[in-house]
Design a protein around this motif. Structure first.
Motif, PDB file in Angstrom:
ATOM      1  N   ILE A  15       0.857  -1.190   0.000  1.00  0.00           N
ATOM      2  CA  ILE A  15       0.000   0.000   0.000  1.00  0.00           C
ATOM      3  C   ILE A  15       0.891   1.237   0.000  1.00  0.00           C
ATOM      4  O   ILE A  15       2.015   1.205   0.494  1.00  0.00           O
ATOM      5  N   ILE A  16       0.381   2.324  -0.556  1.00  0.00           N
ATOM      6  CA  ILE A  16       1.196   3.531  -0.686  1.00  0.00           C
ATOM      7  C   ILE A  16       1.368   4.212   0.678  1.00  0.00           C
ATOM      8  O   ILE A  16       0.551   4.017   1.588  1.00  0.00           O
ATOM      9  N   PRO A  17       2.425   5.013   0.845  1.00  0.00           N
ATOM     10  CA  PRO A  17       2.696   5.655   2.145  1.00  0.00           C
ATOM     11  C   PRO A  17       1.521   6.443   2.712  1.00  0.00           C
ATOM     12  O   PRO A  17       1.299   6.426   3.936  1.00  0.00           O
ATOM     13  N   LYS A  18       0.740   7.106   1.876  1.00  0.00           N
ATOM     14  CA  LYS A  18      -0.382   7.912   2.380  1.00  0.00           C
ATOM     15  C   LYS A  18      -1.412   7.076   3.138  1.00  0.00           C
ATOM     16  O   LYS A  18      -2.145   7.599   3.982  1.00  0.00           O
ATOM     17  N   TYR A  19      -1.501   5.794   2.826  1.00  0.00           N
ATOM     18  CA  TYR A  19      -2.489   4.935   3.471  1.00  0.00           C
ATOM     19  C   TYR A  19      -1.932   4.175   4.678  1.00  0.00           C
ATOM     20  O   TYR A  19      -2.701   3.583   5.445  1.00  0.00           O
ATOM     21  N   ILE A  32     -12.686   8.208   4.554  1.00  0.00           N
ATOM     22  CA  ILE A  32     -13.090   8.565   3.192  1.00  0.00           C
ATOM     23  C   ILE A  32     -11.841   8.634   2.322  1.00  0.00           C
ATOM     24  O   ILE A  32     -10.904   9.375   2.624  1.00  0.00           O
ATOM     25  N   LEU A  33     -11.840   7.854   1.249  1.00  0.00           N
ATOM     26  CA  LEU A  33     -10.724   7.862   0.303  1.00  0.00           C
ATOM     27  C   LEU A  33     -11.222   8.364  -1.040  1.00  0.00           C
ATOM     28  O   LEU A  33     -12.124   7.777  -1.643  1.00  0.00           O
ATOM     29  N   THR A  34     -10.646   9.480  -1.485  1.00  0.00           N
ATOM     30  CA  THR A  34     -10.953  10.003  -2.813  1.00  0.00           C
ATOM     31  C   THR A  34      -9.673  10.026  -3.631  1.00  0.00           C
ATOM     32  O   THR A  34      -8.569  10.056  -3.081  1.00  0.00           O
ATOM     33  N   SER A  35      -9.830  10.032  -4.948  1.00  0.00           N
ATOM     34  CA  SER A  35      -8.635  10.065  -5.789  1.00  0.00           C
ATOM     35  C   SER A  35      -9.011  10.370  -7.226  1.00  0.00           C
ATOM     36  O   SER A  35     -10.188  10.328  -7.600  1.00  0.00           O
ATOM     37  N   GLY A  36      -7.981  10.655  -8.017  1.00  0.00           N
ATOM     38  CA  GLY A  36      -8.116  10.617  -9.457  1.00  0.00           C
ATOM     39  C   GLY A  36      -7.876   9.190  -9.912  1.00  0.00           C
ATOM     40  O   GLY A  36      -7.786   8.261  -9.100  1.00  0.00           O
ATOM     41  N   PHE A 174     -14.549   7.061  -3.565  1.00  0.00           N
ATOM     42  CA  PHE A 174     -15.127   7.675  -4.772  1.00  0.00           C
ATOM     43  C   PHE A 174     -14.148   8.621  -5.441  1.00  0.00           C
ATOM     44  O   PHE A 174     -13.232   9.149  -4.818  1.00  0.00           O
ATOM     45  N   ASN A 175     -14.365   8.789  -6.755  1.00  0.00           N
ATOM     46  CA  ASN A 175     -13.667   9.810  -7.523  1.00  0.00           C
ATOM     47  C   ASN A 175     -14.551  11.048  -7.532  1.00  0.00           C
ATOM     48  O   ASN A 175     -15.723  10.961  -7.930  1.00  0.00           O
ATOM     49  N   ILE A 200      -8.624  11.101   3.105  1.00  0.00           N
ATOM     50  CA  ILE A 200      -7.332  11.070   2.419  1.00  0.00           C
ATOM     51  C   ILE A 200      -7.569  11.121   0.918  1.00  0.00           C
ATOM     52  O   ILE A 200      -8.343  10.322   0.377  1.00  0.00           O
ATOM     53  N   HIS A 201      -6.919  12.077   0.272  1.00  0.00           N
ATOM     54  CA  HIS A 201      -7.029  12.196  -1.189  1.00  0.00           C
ATOM     55  C   HIS A 201      -5.688  11.838  -1.814  1.00  0.00           C
ATOM     56  O   HIS A 201      -4.636  12.286  -1.354  1.00  0.00           O
ATOM     57  N   THR A 202      -5.731  11.013  -2.852  1.00  0.00           N
ATOM     58  CA  THR A 202      -4.512  10.610  -3.539  1.00  0.00           C
ATOM     59  C   THR A 202      -4.663  10.796  -5.046  1.00  0.00           C
ATOM     60  O   THR A 202      -5.773  10.938  -5.557  1.00  0.00           O
TER      61      THR A 202
END
Length: 239
Positions: A15-19, A32-36, A174-175, A200-202
Motif C-alpha cells: 500500500i502507498i505511504p499515504k495509506y 473517506i478515500l478520494t482520488s483521481g 469515490f472519484n 485522504i485524497h490521492t
C-alpha cells in the motif's frame, strides 16, 4: 515434491505511504478515500478488507455498491486480488459466487457483497455470530446519483454498527465528480467537521512509478499538456 512457501508480505510493500497511517487504526469510525484515476484506493480497500477477516477472529465485512449487477466484475474481483497481494493461499478461504461470499476458514469470518437498491436493502445481511466490523462502500457517487444519498448512508451505518464496541468502521471510496457543488461534495464538507472522520485524497503521483508503468504515466502527462482542466479532474481528482 515440496510445496513452495509463500513469501511473507509487508503491508508497507503493498500500500502507498499515504495509506499506511490508517491501515491499523481502528479508532476512526469514518474513513473517506478520494482520488483521481490510478490512486490505488480500490486496491487498498481489497487489502484492508481481507486483512480484517484474517486478523480479527470476531468481525466480518460487508462490501456494498449501489447496484447488485456491478459487484462481481468490480469489488468482488478486487477482494480476490487482495488475497493474492497479502500472500495468503486461496485454499485458506471458502470462496463462493452465489451468494458472493469470502469466508476465512480458520476464524469463520465472512465478507458479504450486496447492492443497496433500496434504503432497507441491507438489513438482511446482519451477521449474528461474527458482527460486521467493516463496511466498504465503493463508487459512493452512485449512492447520491441513484439513491437517497446521506439518508441511505446513515441507514447503512445504523444497520451495521449495532452490537459493536468501538472498533466499527466505514470505508467510503469515490472519484470526485466534476461539479464541486454536487450533493456528495456537500456531504464531504459536512464529514470534514466530524471528529471521528478522516479524509485522504490521492492521485497517481502518490504511487510508486513501477506500480503504474510508463504508459499510464505518459497518458496522464499527455493529457496535462493538451487539456489541463480535464487532466486535473481525471488524473488529480479535482472537482
Amino acid at each position: 515434491m515440496m510445496c513452495k512457501k509463500k513469501r511473507q508480505v509487508r503491508i508497507s510493500e503493498i500500500i502507498i505511504p499515504k495509506y499506511q497511517k490508517i491501515f491499523n487504526d481502528r479508532t476512526c469510525k469514518h474513513i473517506i478515500l478520494t482520488s483521481g484515476r490510478a490512486g490505488t484506493k480500490s486496491s487498498f480497500a481489497g487489502i484492508r478488507g481481507i486483512y480484517q477477516l484474517v486478523s480479527d477472529s470476531t468481525g466480518s465485512v460487508v462490501v456494498l455498491r449501489k447496484r447488485h449487477n456491478k459487484l462481481r466484475k468490480t469489488v468482488y474481483k478486487e477482494m480476490l486480488r487482495g488475497i493474492n497481494r497479502l500472500g495468503i493461499g486461496k485454499n485458506k478461504f471458502a470462496i463462493t459466487k452465489s451468494p458472493m461470499e469470502i469466508t476465512y476458514k480458520k476464524h469463520g469470518t465472512t465478507m458479504y457483497f450486496a447492492g443497496s437498491d433500496g434504503i432497507d436493502d441491507t438489513k438482511g445481511i446482519i451477521d449474528e455470530d461474527k458482527p460486521i466490523k467493516l463496511v466498504i462502500l465503493d463508487e459512493l457517487t452512485e449512492f447520491f446519483d441513484d439513491g437517497e444519498g446521506e439518508d441511505e448512508l446513515l441507514n447503512i451505518e445504523a444497520t451495521f454498527a449495532r452490537g459493536n464496541k468501538g472498533d466499527f468502521q466505514m470505508l467510503y471510496l469515490f472519484n470526485p465528480p466534476k461539479n464541486p457543488n454536487s450533493d456528495i461534495m456537500k456531504w464531504l464538507e459536512k464529514m470534514h467537521q466530524r471528529p471521528d472522520c478522516i479524509h485522504i485524497h490521492t492521485d497517481y503521483r502518490d504511487v510508486p512509478p513501477d506500480w503504474l508503468g510508463p504508459d499510464l504515466i505518459q497518458s496522464a502527462k499527455t493529457l496535462r499538456d493538451t487539456d489541463e482542466r480535464q487532466y486535473r479532474w481525471v488524473w488529480l481528482g479535482d472537482s
